[in-house]
Every structure is written in structure tokens, then in C-alpha cells.
Motif scaffolding. Structure first.
Motif, PDB file in Angstrom:
ATOM      1  N   THR A  65      33.563  43.958  39.350  1.00 49.94           N
ATOM      2  CA  THR A  65      32.325  44.046  38.582  1.00 49.94           C
ATOM      3  C   THR A  65      31.772  45.461  38.651  1.00 49.94           C
ATOM      4  O   THR A  65      32.332  46.322  39.327  1.00 49.94           O
ATOM      5  CB  THR A  65      31.295  42.997  39.058  1.00 49.94           C
TER       6      THR A  65
ATOM      7  N   LYS B 216      24.090  48.135  38.002  1.00 48.26           N
ATOM      8  CA  LYS B 216      23.424  46.831  37.958  1.00 48.26           C
ATOM      9  C   LYS B 216      21.935  46.983  38.237  1.00 48.26           C
ATOM     10  O   LYS B 216      21.101  46.328  37.583  1.00 48.26           O
ATOM     11  CB  LYS B 216      24.076  45.873  38.964  1.00 48.26           C
TER      12      LYS B 216
ATOM     13  N   ARG C 140      36.389  40.984  33.752  1.00 50.18           N
ATOM     14  CA  ARG C 140      35.207  40.507  34.478  1.00 50.18           C
ATOM     15  C   ARG C 140      34.102  41.548  34.436  1.00 50.18           C
ATOM     16  O   ARG C 140      32.922  41.223  34.282  1.00 50.18           O
ATOM     17  CB  ARG C 140      35.565  40.197  35.932  1.00 50.18           C
ATOM     18  N   THR C 141      34.486  42.810  34.583  1.00 49.60           N
ATOM     19  CA  THR C 141      33.506  43.892  34.518  1.00 49.60           C
ATOM     20  C   THR C 141      32.927  43.990  33.115  1.00 49.60           C
ATOM     21  O   THR C 141      31.711  44.118  32.944  1.00 49.60           O
ATOM     22  CB  THR C 141      34.156  45.229  34.926  1.00 49.60           C
TER      23      THR C 141
ATOM     24  N   ASP D 146      32.696  41.653  30.958  1.00 54.15           N
ATOM     25  CA  ASP D 146      31.812  40.493  30.768  1.00 54.15           C
ATOM     26  C   ASP D 146      30.428  40.764  31.361  1.00 54.15           C
ATOM     27  O   ASP D 146      29.408  40.386  30.781  1.00 54.15           O
ATOM     28  CB  ASP D 146      32.402  39.239  31.400  1.00 54.15           C
ATOM     29  N   GLY D 147      30.384  41.413  32.512  1.00 49.89           N
ATOM     30  CA  GLY D 147      29.106  41.749  33.133  1.00 49.89           C
ATOM     31  C   GLY D 147      28.306  42.722  32.285  1.00 49.89           C
ATOM     32  O   GLY D 147      27.091  42.563  32.110  1.00 49.89           O
TER      33      GLY D 147
ATOM     34  N   GLY E 144      27.034  40.960  29.373  1.00 46.61           N
ATOM     35  CA  GLY E 144      25.928  40.083  29.744  1.00 46.61           C
ATOM     36  C   GLY E 144      24.597  40.774  29.517  1.00 46.61           C
ATOM     37  O   GLY E 144      23.603  40.143  29.145  1.00 46.61           O
TER      38      GLY E 144
END
Length: 178
Positions: free
Chosen positions: A90, A96, A130-131, A133-134, A137
Motif C-alpha cells: 500500500t 496516506k 492493492r496500492t 486501489d488505495g 479509494g
């Protein structure tokens, strides 16, 4: 007149792989006539969101740090590059934290163009999803974001290892086509 593109480099290492790809994106974008500004998040003081909820009504964060100025830059930009090394599949904590702190004015980021850059030691590009997707998001919470590119630069671990790879050319092309 070209676009105003804000490049957010979340690498904790100046000259790290994702940071170098930011520079290549900027080189391509500048050649295409766009104005780019790179912000190295490591140099910023950005506290974690405390979930106090004050910004829901005031549209301003109670914390007095560098985030207010960064959020203004994001609102003023036509497009935003989110670049991060991949930690445990991620984005890193620096990016983040920035994303979480956009809440006071995130609606002002609607309709903007976005580019994603992720670097990882992992060589399987499917695992870098996965990254992505983050990152998506975040943009999925906006009205009408336009994803213009997503670079998954796997197989790079040591600082500077990305130099001379096809990833550098891909970042340049992504900027050139901005």
C-alpha cells in the motif's frame, strides 16, 4: 497555456525511486508546456487527522501545520500526481496522512486530473494493484476525477535503482502526455 500540475512526492528518501520518477514526469510535462511544482512531503509538517469533525462545518482544519498551504496548492492545480513507494502493498504513511487531511476541502479537488506513481521491490505488477486501489479509494470520493495514468514500477528496491529502467521512460511519457 499548459496545465498547472502539482506533483506530491511521498518518498521518505530524496532521490528515492518514486522521487526520481516524479522528476521524469516533470521533465516530460515541462517539455509539453505544462507548469509543474513538486512538493517533497518529507519536508512538510503534516499531523495525523484527529477525527474531531470540526472541518465538516468550518472547512478548515484546527491543526496549524503545512497542510492548509498544501491543500490550497491542490485546489489550485489542474492535475495532481500522487507518488509513493509501496510499503506492505500500500501507499506509505506520508501520502496516506496527506490524503486523510484533505477532508476540509476535498470537494474542491473534484474534476481534477490524477496520475499515480508507485515503486516497489515486488516484481509482480498484480500485487501493486492493492496500492492503486488505495489511491483510487481517495479519488473515488471525488466528483468526476480523471485518472490520466498509473505507473507500477516494480523490481526497484535500492535508492536510485530505477535509473536506466523502462520505468523512467514510462514516467517521462506519462508527463509528456499530460
Amino acid at each position: 497555456m499548459g496545465k498547472r500540475i502539482l506533483v506530491l512526492s511521498a518518498s521518505p528518501r530524496r532521490g528515492g525511486n518514486s522521487d526520481l520518477l516524479c522528476d521524469e514526469f516533470i521533465r516530460g510535462a515541462a517539455e509539453a508546456g505544462h507548469r509543474c511544482e513538486k512538493v517533497f512531503l518529507r519536508d512538510q509538517t503534516i499531523g495525523y487527522c484527529t477525527g474531531c469533525g470540526v472541518c465538516n462545518t468550518t472547512h478548515a482544519c484546527v491543526q496549524k501545520d503545512d497542510m492548509a498551504a498544501l491543500l490550497q496548492k491542490m485546489a489550485d492545480a489542474d492535475g495532481i500526481v500522487l507518488a509513493t513507494p509501496v510499503y506492505f502493498y500500500t501507499m506509505d504513511a506520508q501520502l496516506k496522512t496527506l490524503i486523510d487531511r484533505t477532508v476540509p476541502r476535498y470537494t474542491e479537488l473534484s474534476g481534477k486530473e490524477f496520475w499515480f506513481i508507485a515503486t516497489a521491490a515486488e516484481t509482480d505488477p498484480a500485487l501493486l494493484e492493492r496500492t492503486m486501489d488505495g489511491l483510487r479509494g481517495f479519488t473515488d470520493c471525488l466528483e468526476g476525477p480523471v485518472e490520466r495514468g498509473a505507473l507500477r514500477a516494480g523490481g526497484v528496491w535500492e535508492k536510485g535503482e530505477v535509473k536506466g529502467t523502462a520505468h523512467m521512460q514510462a514516467a517521462y511519457r506519462m508527463g509528456k502526455n499530460a
